[in-house]
Structures are given as structure tokens and as C-alpha cells.
Scaffold this motif. Structure first.
Motif, PDB file in Angstrom:
ATOM      1  N   LEU A  70       0.872  -1.292   0.002  1.00  0.00           N
ATOM      2  CA  LEU A  70       0.212  -0.129  -0.123  1.00  0.00           C
ATOM      3  C   LEU A  70       0.931   1.215  -0.105  1.00  0.00           C
ATOM      4  O   LEU A  70       0.403   2.509  -0.144  1.00  0.00           O
ATOM      5  N   LYS A 128      -3.131  -3.712  13.495  1.00  0.00           N
ATOM      6  CA  LYS A 128      -3.985  -2.917  12.679  1.00  0.00           C
ATOM      7  C   LYS A 128      -5.001  -3.410  11.841  1.00  0.00           C
ATOM      8  O   LYS A 128      -6.023  -3.448  11.752  1.00  0.00           O
ATOM      9  N   LEU A 129      -4.355  -4.700  11.006  1.00  0.00           N
ATOM     10  CA  LEU A 129      -5.105  -5.390  10.170  1.00  0.00           C
ATOM     11  C   LEU A 129      -6.210  -6.023  10.956  1.00  0.00           C
ATOM     12  O   LEU A 129      -7.603  -6.093  10.625  1.00  0.00           O
ATOM     13  N   SER A 169      -8.991  -3.878  12.204  1.00  0.00           N
ATOM     14  CA  SER A 169      -9.877  -3.490  11.133  1.00  0.00           C
ATOM     15  C   SER A 169     -10.756  -4.480  10.919  1.00  0.00           C
ATOM     16  O   SER A 169     -11.894  -4.097  10.627  1.00  0.00           O
ATOM     17  N   ALA A 191     -13.274  -4.817  13.461  1.00  0.00           N
ATOM     18  CA  ALA A 191     -14.332  -3.431  13.545  1.00  0.00           C
ATOM     19  C   ALA A 191     -15.292  -3.511  12.468  1.00  0.00           C
ATOM     20  O   ALA A 191     -16.494  -3.109  12.564  1.00  0.00           O
ATOM     21  N   LEU A 192     -14.887  -4.362  11.241  1.00  0.00           N
ATOM     22  CA  LEU A 192     -15.888  -4.290  10.157  1.00  0.00           C
ATOM     23  C   LEU A 192     -16.703  -5.365  10.148  1.00  0.00           C
ATOM     24  O   LEU A 192     -17.483  -5.807   9.446  1.00  0.00           O
ATOM     25  N   ALA A 194     -17.796   3.375   9.643  1.00  0.00           N
ATOM     26  CA  ALA A 194     -16.488   2.321   9.751  1.00  0.00           C
ATOM     27  C   ALA A 194     -15.408   3.034  10.498  1.00  0.00           C
ATOM     28  O   ALA A 194     -14.708   2.221  10.984  1.00  0.00           O
ATOM     29  N   THR A 208     -15.374   0.795   3.146  1.00  0.00           N
ATOM     30  CA  THR A 208     -15.296   0.819   4.493  1.00  0.00           C
ATOM     31  C   THR A 208     -13.791  -0.131   4.813  1.00  0.00           C
ATOM     32  O   THR A 208     -12.779   0.591   5.783  1.00  0.00           O
ATOM     33  N   ALA A 209     -13.359  -0.749   3.831  1.00  0.00           N
ATOM     34  CA  ALA A 209     -12.334  -1.514   3.920  1.00  0.00           C
ATOM     35  C   ALA A 209     -11.064  -0.514   3.803  1.00  0.00           C
ATOM     36  O   ALA A 209      -9.907  -0.473   4.582  1.00  0.00           O
ATOM     37  N   LYS A 216     -10.631   1.754   6.989  1.00  0.00           N
ATOM     38  CA  LYS A 216      -9.648   0.963   8.140  1.00  0.00           C
ATOM     39  C   LYS A 216      -8.241   0.802   7.557  1.00  0.00           C
ATOM     40  O   LYS A 216      -7.384   1.087   8.578  1.00  0.00           O
ATOM     41  N   LEU A 217      -7.944   0.639   6.434  1.00  0.00           N
ATOM     42  CA  LEU A 217      -6.667   0.438   5.927  1.00  0.00           C
ATOM     43  C   LEU A 217      -5.904   1.849   6.046  1.00  0.00           C
ATOM     44  O   LEU A 217      -4.695   2.079   6.556  1.00  0.00           O
ATOM     45  N   SER A 238      -5.213   2.915   9.521  1.00  0.00           N
ATOM     46  CA  SER A 238      -4.142   1.831  10.165  1.00  0.00           C
ATOM     47  C   SER A 238      -2.858   2.619   9.692  1.00  0.00           C
ATOM     48  O   SER A 238      -1.908   2.483  10.354  1.00  0.00           O
TER      49      SER A 238
END
Lengths: 236, 236, 236, 236, 236, 236
Positions: free
Chosen positions: C99, C201-202, C205, C208-209, D12, D197-198, D201-202, D205
Motif C-alpha cells: 500500500l 492494525k489489520l 480493522s 471493526a468491520l 466504519a 469501509t475497507a 480502515k486501511l 491503520s
């Protein structure tokens, strides 16, 4: 060289296996280019055809075949022609190498063959397992009764492959290198795989298991048709 | 099932080969998930360790090993542990299949194992050669002394694989299917490859050629260290 | 090292996240070979099982898991076992790296782990994004309270990775390297990614989702069956 | 649709995260072709530029960005422009899906976008993890306040994906589908992943970990130069 | 540079081919980043639209298009817009190179473009044929009327590519390098391929064969819709 | 068929191009297996050799060559032999197809040639672009002056390819299908690409650009050596 390859093959074969080492009656004296390889194929196919029909009795027919040139010339066509299994020595060496570790390197003759060697790794599924292809720039025929200098250069190429690739084994990229295998292995401290002996064992194994080329699709016997001119004797 | 696998192995082996079929003393009764496979590995490694140290004399040590579960559990670790070659049956079946044609299909047990089978094709370089993976939804233990219905369902899965994939051979995706191989092959008209017998021949071949896992890198013997708790006996 | 990893994880976690850092009660003291990794898995799975059943109330069960060893040992099996998401630190570090740019390099411990690291890049889809894997030849346990020389050698390996690969980030190939991340990043002028914090963190996440491992196929709970011997306590 | 996407994102996000949902002031009203996507990019970049310079104080600048169109338009350029991380929703959905199982399928809008979706799977490393891309032939704008028929058709496409691909999750191939995610998931019995939403969160993070796009190579800030004509305001 | 590219194109074209070399009326003065490339695309598309509607008579419309920037900006969108074929110069150079041997290397401008060049090799299927991408760190505009030092540096980069990659040809990674092609080829003893002339011949060939972009799927004309703001003139 | 192929080639060629259509004086009457293909190669190479030495003056030598069989037999060897470029029709058709859209399908003759066609897509880099290969089970010679039933069957195969693959174009997998191209295209509503005309344009383009096979490595002229037996006339 045929004789020497035959000796290697017999040394590796089971006591009950009969090895007949033949050299095609037509084609180039050595294979170092696409042109050489293309023109080696008819001779290979003629030998397969001879093996299939040899003598009157089925007992005289070859149970399987090894094509003892590292380019595996004519392998697909030979599989159509033969009833039993056919194994190429590049194919055999690479299959064997991947059973001994994650990665192998190939040491070949002239650098002009490097591209074709990579092509073979892809054809057989070993592109990732092959870590490098190294040319020692020794012509094939110089490997027959090699000079000390030839041995030294070849050893150096193997050593370079090991140092750069941290490979688990080294595959010899020419049938003519086979007799040097054990000495090379000793010298570089890494196993050296010779396709001739590897192919003999694979062919023996397939025959022992009663396995042969699948004949219901791509590798069915060629459809009978006319062949003309110089190649008319290949008519089926 | 261990006994039946041993019988298959012995039938395929050379007369001079001694086959010792063992079942790990710890772990799941069958392997049908990642969890099962993970927990099968310590038992496999214990057997390899036993094979390495068996008796006082080198002559009693195993020359090579076959891991007879189609997931090839513990293969990499076993290669570190063993001095001689180690061959997995999935690996062996796939190598063998690619020598018999361009494409093979796999018939496996439960559909939850399909993903892992594809993973193996990639690990070994045969992703392209593998045309399909078919689950027959038969649990592993049902293959031991199978009912006619089990045989029928398995035959149907093989037939579907051949029809959809036009494959050159069918690979059986479970050691427990091995005894059914010849009948299945007869029934579907396409060669069926059983990893147990294939692996025996490959292991024999490697031993005969004096080849073993490369020990100068990834597959060197594990570094000695302490293992704690339940697994303390694995300390090297 | 468990304590230090726990500290790293807590520092990265959201204030509301409760981190429980556990070290398996069985297995090797460090993971540096396939053998070590295979034998680390049962301990990992035992911790997952404990997390799933901890206490009487659902509120006490772990919402998700991080496997804090760069080989991601037991990841697939853990996903079968756990109701919530499971994230490996190699996986997390690689996802995160992609990323942040086109290419990353990995700096790992011993060179014998290089092959497995490449295997992981392929498993996760990042073979192309990974530009190189560099071993610093530092054993895992030397990373616990590292000497200045250890830090120097590790820094040098990171620098070599950046110079050769022109990578957009460097991934640390061992959980034990995590505390050194910020200093290394400072030193080499390129972002250094530590899998432990990335995985926390992943996992957060996903929780959370409301996302978790898909349970309708390969990763369904393992079928109940008997586990024997040393591993009988793993019976489900 | 911007408002609805903003709502999804906020739902989210962590309580401390401030989401600013903006729609570019230039470009197509929806993105359904390469032409649309190409012309959406300048507007995306203008918003990134605005986010970078917003207000006088650094505290007002955006910490990170989400590009909320499934084609991830302008992602590479945005990464050059922004100091903080930028995440595309296709990218985010696919990364997330691969943490939840081995394979996902994508349900997209018009079939003309299928090729581009596959291209994205390759760009991100998930070609193998993606089992199929299914078009429901619903134009993007019909997803805004969708009719029951639209919902039915979309549900059917998801169901087809699950049945054919045995995927572990379904990825929604359009930001406009996000509000329907939970209902779809309920309906088809397989988790549905929405990129909006994904991605939130990324991005959160990455910001939390202090990570940002690597700036020492491909993604360095663009070199200042003149932009002419209609696009002169993009001059840096 | 437009004029020089036009001259190159005309020199390569058939006598009956009319070449109209145009430079977009909007966008960056050179393309050296993703940001530049993204903002070059609207101008490219405006020229394609102009070519499609030029004059009243069909005879005045362009039969085909060449996009003369090595990043092939806007290629997919241009294919949707144009009735006739569209060819990018990176695409053309790579297609041409693979007809002349097994492997080519690319010499590009700034190292920040290397990642995108590799991306293009993958997009077109030539990742394996491309043996290396070499940056000479010369900005695009310095190639217009290049200094002797610029020529020397570029020649050196080509020489390095040949020495390291043993490539069968060298592809020039920037339209601005085209006039230097013959001299470079002479200097390094290996054929140098310039995408501008290669693309002209491919476009001519497609037009001669009556072939054009397939219009029944991904590359159908964009659906009519509103474009707002600065880009409202792109409304179809 | 040679005459018909010559007619097709001449219709596609520029007015100044002289096409000489020759059929090898040796080999199979049609190519439908690996065996046929292998035995077609010597005849192809003899024609190339003739083209290279034809007449006394350089002006009489062929500027380039097209190998007009879809298996591209002898392509690599021909490239070693010829000074100018050599283009195969499978290669040409696939290159051309990828310039017209993202995906093409191939319609070939017998299903036994499907494997080889896929092999070619990989060799040239178009495995991903090729969406499917469809056999119509029409032998090659039946395509010479085809019956209405033959045309119907072939049309059906093209239609199936389009329906299943949503391809942007259809590639004809046999030189003998070339004359049917325009009618097929008309019938199925998707462009049909014939390799013969495509190869003529590519060869013309390469000659016009002064490009030829790279001669400094793999494709250098074969080393002179003795060829024995039936093939002694191939001695260089």
C-alpha cells in the motif's frame, strides 16, 4: 559420445534393464543451435520408429525411450510415435533436481543455448525452481574426451552458479558432460545432476508402473498421411 | 490403511527394496483439513527421526522416505531431518503425470481440500499442467474397504474430470484411493496415477543414483535447540 | 521476546483494544528452519483453541488473532479453528508494504529462511512486489536485547536491500526485529515495516468491520475426529 | 452518492477519525468506461491537492486519502501528490478479502468493466485469489436509491458468483453498492466486502502506524513544470 | 519535439500515408511521473475526438492513431473513442522487439519511470521478454536538441543494457529519443527500436487489413453522459 | 492451398512487395500433430536457405519470410538462417489481435492441436490475452475448397468462442482458413484475424524499418558443421 552415454545409462540402470544406445543415422554431428536441433529431430524419430517395430515379436520392442540431448529434441513427436513412455534428459534432470531442494542452476555449453534452456524450464514448470543458466562456452564436441582446460572451465562455471545462486543442485546442460558429473560434484561440494542417468531411472520407473504417454488426446498416434521428397520414408 | 499402503508400495518396489510402512504414533486418524495436516506433521517427523537413528549400524537406517498423504505434510521439515531423499506422494504423482502428457486432473476427497491441492501444484511447478481438481466428497476413512457406492461416486468424479478437462491422466488425491487405481483406469479409459507407487519409484531412483536432498542451504539439518512442553522429545 | 512483542503490539493498538501476548507452551525456543516451524504449529493452535474457549462468556473470547512469527506458522489451520480473523505478521507486513509503493524488500535472519520467505510472497500474491530477500545471518535469539554489532549488521543488510532494489520500503523478516524498526528507518532513510504492528492494525480493522474468515468452504471448522498419542489433547 | 459513501465511511471509521467526503468538481457523473475513468482523474487530483494545502496549519491537512471508485482512478498520481497514504477501494477490498480466505469473486456493474477489474487484480497481486468477475449490467447511477429489481439482479449476480466460484467472500465492484452490503451478505450467506469501509480502515491503520507512501523513488513528488491550456491550474 | 516526432513518423510511413502530428492543447510540457501522465490524458483524448470528427467528410477523419509517449497514456480510453485502431509507442516498440529475438531491454529517462515501464511489459504480455529497464536520468526535455553529454550518457545506458542483459535489441523508452536511434544502434552494435516508427507501421498495417479495435465489449464507445466543470467539453 | 495462401498474401501486401509463395519439397501433406510439425521443419529450412542464396545478386534474395502454418514450425531455426526478419502466422495473428482489444480466442482444426496452441500463446507472451482455444475437428485438407458443412461447423466454432469468451476478436488457427475470414467475420459479428495477412504486414513493416533478427546471440547464424545421412544437404 553415443558409446559413453550408453555406458553412463547402463551404469545407472537396473540389472534387468537392457539399454540400447543408438545415434541417429541422419542430422548434425552436434546440437548447438535451433537449426541443429530442428534437423536432429527426424533422426530421433526414425530411431523411435525403429524401436517400435524392431523384430517381429513384441518382446523385442523398446519398452520406453530416453532422448539424450539436453534440448529434448522431438520429445512431443516421439511421444505420439511410441507406445511406451519417452523421457528427455533436460526434463529428467529438472524433475530430479526439484526433488532435492528448492532451486537448481544449469550449466550449459554455448551461451546461444541459454534462451532455449529457459524455455524448457517454462515448458516443464520449473522456471521458478531454476535459479540461473550458465554457459561455459565449450562446444559440445570438445566435451568428448575433454582436455584439462575444458574440465577447468566447466568446473569454474559450476562454481559460479553455486556462488551466485546458492542453488541446492547443479544440472549439467549437455549429455556430453555426464561422465564428468561425479568429479564436478566432488570439486564444488554441491550435487551435480546428469540428465542421462536421471532419465534412465524415470523411464524405468514409468515402465515398472505400467505407465505410458496418454494416448486419448494430444499424444495419440499421428494420423496416417503422405510425406514427400527426402522425408518420404517417414510416411506412416 | 497403513497396511494397504504398504502392500501397494511393496508391489511397486524393486525386489531388492525393503519397504517399512509405518503410521505415526501421534496425530489425527485422517487428514482432511489444515488443522489435521498441521497436527499430522510431528508424527511424520518422529518417524523420520526414528528412521535416521534406527539401530546401531548405518545399514539399518532408511535410505529414503515416502510421505504417504496427498498433502505432503511435513515434506520440507523431513528433508532437513533426513540424510537421504524424501518424496511426497502428491509431488510424486504430479511429477509422474507431467511425464505422460501435457495435462492432468486431480480427484480428491472433500472439497475443502481443493485449495490446498492447487497450492501444491504451484509449489511444485505444475499449476499449468493441472487442469482441474475435483472433489468426490468422500471422507478419507470411507476409502478404507470402500462400499460399491463409494467406488461409484469416485468413478463418476474421475469421469467428470476426463470429460471436462480432456486430461492426459488422472491423479488420485488420497493415498487411500491407491488400491482402486487399476479398476478406475480400466473404467474411465484414461491412466490413473497413484502417488504411493509413483513416490516409491522416485525414491528408489534417487537412492540408486546416490542423490539426496541438498544440505548446503535451506535444507541443512536444523540447528540444535531446546523444544519445550509436550514436544520436548523433538529436541535435537 | 514475547513481552517485547506484546509491548510493540499494545503501542500500535487502539486504546480500546486489549492485547494478550502469549507464547506457546510447547515447541522450539526460536524458529529458524522448516523443522522448527512445523513443531511450532501445535503450540500456536493450542493458544488459538484456548482463545476460543477462554472463560465462560463470549465476551472473554478473543475477537481475533495475530501470529507473531514471520513464517506465519499454522495460519491456515488457525483460520479453521478461530471464529474471528487471524492475521500472520509476514502477511500483514507484505500487505502493508504494497500500500506504500510498488516494491518492498525483506531483511530476514538466517539465509536458510530465504526460500520460505519467497514462498510466502507467492502465497500472498506479492512475488512481484517483493524485490529481494536479504539474510543478515543473525540467529533469532540474538535479536533479543541485541548487541551493537547485531544492530550494525542488521542496518547494513537493510542498506544493501535499499541500494540494490531501490525498494519503496523494507519489511523486517522477524518479529524480534520489531523494536529496532524506527531506528533502522531513521538510519537508512526508507520506511521500515514491522509485521507485528501491521498485523495488529489489520486484525483490529477486520474486527471493526465485522469481518472474519469465510467459513463455508476451505476454512470451515475441522471435522471432529480422534487425535492420538502425544497430541491427543488436540482432539476436537 | 457522495453523501451515502461519506455515511458508510463514517460508520466504519474510529470515533477520532474525521471523514471529509468530497466529489470532484470536474469530470463524468459516473465511471463506466476507460474514457470516464481517464476524465475522472484530474478531479481526483484536484481534491488531493486541495487536501494537501487546505488551510494554513498542518493540522488542517488530510492525514490520508481514500479514492472511492472501484477502478482506483488516479491512485499512482495521487500517491505522488499526497504526503500521507492513499488507498483505493478496489485495492482495499481485495487486500481485505485475501485476509479472509483463499479466494474471492467480484460483482461489478457493466460487463465492459470486467477487463479492467482483472487488470486491477494483477496490479495488486490478487489475480490468483480472484476466482471470477461477474457483471450485473446495472449502470452506476441506478445504484443510487436502487429499485427492488436492481437489488434482486445484484443479489442474483452475487449468488451466481458464490455458486460457480465457491469463493470465501464476495467483493462489491462499485462504491455505490456499499449500502447494500450487509443485506446482500445476509441473503447469500457469504461475507460481502465493500471497498469503502475497507479502505477507511486501511488508511486509518497506515496513519496510526505513521506509514506513508515511500517518497524516495517512483512516488516522489512530481517535478515542477508548466501545465498548459484547460489544465493550467494543475501546474505545480 | 512534436515536429521532430512527426518527421520520424513520416520518414517511416508509406508514401500514401498522411501523417498529422499534433500536440495536445492542454497538459504538462513533458511526461515524467504518474501525475504528468494522468494529466496528459485529457489532451490526448481531445485530439482523438478531433480526429474522429475532423471536417464534414469521412475522408477527412483519421484512419488510425499513434499515441507518441512511451507511457502509452490514455490508450484504453482512446480505443473506446476512435473507430479505427490506436497504437501506443511503448506497445509498438515491445511488439516489434519480440519479433526480432527472445529478449529486449528498455532504456528510459528518469528512474522514477522504471516501475511504470515494467507495468507496461506486463500489460502487453512481454514481462518475460523484457530483460531489464535502464534509466539514464535524462529529463525528457533535455532530449530535444540533445547536448553531446546527453548523447554520451544515453549511449552508455544502452551499452550497459546490452552488456548486462545480452538482449537481442534495445527499446528506446521515450519518443524524444527517436532521432538518436540509428546513431545509437551503430554505436552499440545492437538494433535499437524506436516506438514512433514501429507504431506508424503497426497502425498502417491494421488500417490496410481493415482491422480496428473490437467494439462489442470493453472498447465500445463510451456511454453518453454529462461531464462537469473544467472538463465539460468532454461530454459525449 | 499454397496458391490460395499466396493469393491472400498478395492481396494484403503493398503494391511494391513481391510475394513468392512456396511449398516445401519434402515433408507431410498437412500438419496436424507434433510428428507432422517436426517433419515439416526441414522443408521450411530448405526454402529459407533457398531464399537466402537465390540467384547471384543480393537483389534477388528474400528481404523477409513468412512461415504460413499456424504452429510456426521452424521459426527459431529460420531466424538463425535468414539475414532478414522471419514471422510466423500464429505469432502474427496473436500480436495483431492484442492490438485490437484485451482478449482473443483461437479456433483451430483438430482438438489434438489445442495444447500446442496454448504453448504458443505462452511462448509469445499472450497466454493471458488468449481466452480460449476451440477445435472444430475439421482436418486441414478439408479446408481446401471447403464444403458448406465444413463452413457451417467452422462458423459454429467461432460463434461458440465469442459467446463463451466475450473475446474482442477471433484468431483463425490454420492458414487454410484464411480465405473464409471475411465471411466468418460478417457472420459472427466479431473481427476475425487471419495470420497470413497479418504476418505479411508485420514482415513488410520490419523490412521497411530496416529491422531484422538480432544476430549477436541466440539467433546468430548456425555454426558450420557436418550433417549426415538423408539430411547431408543441410550442411552449412
Amino acid at each position: 559420445m553415443t558409446e559413453s552415454i550408453g555406458r553412463q545409462a547402463r551404469a545407472a540402470a537396473a540389472p534387468t534393464t537392457v539399454i540400447t544406445a543408438v545415434s541417429p543415422s541422419m542430422g548434425p554431428e552436434s546440437i548447438e543451435s535451433h537449426y541443429d536441433e530442428a534437423l536432429a529431430v527426424p533422426g530421433v524419430l526414425a530411431e523411435i520408429a525403429a524401436g517400435e517395430s524392431a523384430g517381429a515379436a513384441a518382446a523385442d520392442r523398446a519398452d520406453g525411450y530416453v532422448i539424450a540431448c539436453f534440448g529434448d529434441p522431438g520429445l512431443d513427436a516421439a511421444r505420439e510415435l511410441a507406445a511406451g513412455p519417452v523421457v528427455g534428459i533436460a526434463e529428467a534432470a529438472m524433475h530430479t533436481a526439484t526433488l532435492l531442494g528448492r532451486g537448481f542452476s544449469v550449466v550449459t555449453t554455448l551461451s546461444r543455448t541459454v534462451g532455449h534452456t529457459w524455455e524448457l524450464t517454462r515448458r516443464y514448470g520449473f522456471e521458478r525452481a531454476c535459479r540461473g543458466v550458465y554457459a561455459c562456452e565449450i562446444p559440445v564436441l570438445d566435451l568428448d574426451d575433454p582436455s584439462p582446460e575444458t574440465v577447468r572451465v566447466l568446473t569454474e562455471a559450476c562454481r559460479e552458479a553455486v556462488a551466485k545462486d546458492r542453488c541446492d543442485s547443479v544440472v549439467l546442460g549437455c549429455a556430453g558432460m555426464a561422465p564428468l558429473g561425479p568429479a564436478l560434484s566432488q570439486e564444488i561440494g554441491v550435487q551435480v545432476i546428469d540428465g542421462v542417468t536421471a532419465a534412465v531411472k524415470l523411464a524405468e520407473s514409468l515402465v515398472a508402473l505400467g505407465l505410458r504417454t496418454g494416448k486419448q488426446g494430444e499424444y495419440a498416434a499421428p494420423r496416417p498421411k503422405k510425406y514427400s521428397g527426402l522425408l518420404s520414408e517417414f510416411t506412416i
